[in-house]
Design a protein around this motif. Structure first.
Motif, PDB file in Angstrom:
ATOM      1  N   MET A  40      11.737  -2.655   4.878  1.00  0.00           N
ATOM      2  CA  MET A  40      10.485  -1.907   4.940  1.00  0.00           C
ATOM      3  C   MET A  40      10.558  -0.878   6.053  1.00  0.00           C
ATOM      4  N   THR A  73       9.593 -10.689   4.649  1.00  0.00           N
ATOM      5  CA  THR A  73       9.665  -9.258   4.302  1.00  0.00           C
ATOM      6  C   THR A  73      10.931  -8.579   4.791  1.00  0.00           C
ATOM      7  N   MET A 123      11.261  -7.542   7.685  1.00  0.00           N
ATOM      8  CA  MET A 123      10.797  -6.558   8.666  1.00  0.00           C
ATOM      9  C   MET A 123      11.052  -7.097  10.069  1.00  0.00           C
ATOM     10  N   PRO A 173       2.080   2.608   8.795  1.00  0.00           N
ATOM     11  CA  PRO A 173       2.945   2.086   7.740  1.00  0.00           C
ATOM     12  C   PRO A 173       3.009   3.020   6.537  1.00  0.00           C
ATOM     13  N   THR A 182       5.387  -0.233   2.561  1.00  0.00           N
ATOM     14  CA  THR A 182       5.338  -1.251   3.602  1.00  0.00           C
ATOM     15  C   THR A 182       4.002  -1.975   3.601  1.00  0.00           C
TER      16      THR A 182
END
Length: 288
Positions: A1, A39, A41, A56, A60
């Motif tokens: 992301m 995720t 992330m 974001p 995302t």
């Protein structure tokens, strides 16, 4: 992301979006590390999103909403729209390389504020400065910057003042220490014109100025200048801004905002009333 690559000052909408993202994670019972596992992330990236350090991208945000179980189409559309509208103030981009990050952030918030209550102990508030006074002040407090950099900062300061002339102008209540009136910033003509300009501005219904006189003696405002910003939407809580030479600090906790609100009310009660303040300002202007 991914997040938007370009660093930008937070706006009110970005701040609100960050609070929403943070609240959704807490509501889902996840730590940042939990979200990272689901995720891929980086937790540091999520921290930036939750503290309005970054905006974001749509993909995302939608991924986070999936993880947090937000399935209501209207709610998802609301948050995506908030992210889309969370860009910074357009004109500010041209000055980003000349302004400290915290100051750019302050300008961005100020542009969306409804009210500003400002106490200044050393100089006339930036929104109320003349061009000549701003130039002399910036050159004096930042002797290390070039003439071109001074001019760019002056331009940005004057651009800020457009909030006073918009359709629904920013409402400003400024309290200044009496010493501000006597400190000669620039030539005698510069400070005299500044004080006359200050008195003229107070004829506008959205501007109030009070002077805190010497005979008040010691007072709680001696810790330094501050500004309290209020916003039109109840979903956006008030902010307190403190500044020094090297950085600025934003306070958002309810207890901190309440403390500075009480402080401002104390100073407002101790200061001369607006009419007496204008008489003093014009009297000192004549002395210059």
């Amino acid at each position: 992301m991914n997040v938007a690559a370009r660093k930008q000052p937070p706006t009110v909408r970005l701040r609100r979006l960050a609070a929403e993202i943070r609240a959704l994670r807490h509501g889902a019972g996840f730590t940042r590390e939990d979200v990272a596992e689901r995720t891929h992330m980086n937790p540091a990236t999520l921290w930036r999103l939750e503290t309005a350090r970054a905006r974001p991208q749509r993909r995302t945000l939608l991924g986070l909403l999936d993880v947090y179980g937000v399935t209501d189409p209207e709610r998802r559309l609301e948050l995506v729209g908030l992210a889309k509208d969370a860009g910074q103030l357009g004109w500010l981009q041209a000055y980003e390389d000349q302004l400290p990050d915290e100051y750019s952030t302050y300008i961005s918030f100020e542009s969306e504020a409804q009210t500003v209550r400002n106490y200044e102990s050393l100089f006339v508030p930036g929104l109320l400065q003349t061009e000549a006074y701003a130039r002399a002040l910036i050159a004096g407090v930042l002797p290390e910057i070039t003439e071109d950099e001074v001019e760019r900062r002056v331009e940005a300061r004057l651009k800020r003042q457009e909030v006073l002339a918009r359709a629904e102008p920013l409402r400003v209540w400024a309290i200044i220490d009496q010493s501000v009136l006597h400190r000669r910033v620039g030539s005698a003509d510069v400070i005299r014109d500044q004080l006359q300009h200050l008195a003229k501005l107070t004829k506008s219904p959205n501007l109030t100025v009070q002077v805190l006189p010497y005979d008040v003696g010691a007072h709680p405002g001696m810790h330094g200048a501050f500004a309290i910003m209020g916003f039109p939407d109840a979903a956006d809580p008030e902010l307190v801004y403190l500044e020094n030479r090297v950085n600025g600090l934003f306070l958002e906790r309810d207890t901190d905002v309440a403390s500075y609100t009480d402080l401002f009310e104390h100073l407002r009660a101790a200061a001369l009333n607006p009419a007496a303040s204008i008489r003093m300002i014009l009297g000192v202007a004549d002395q210059h």
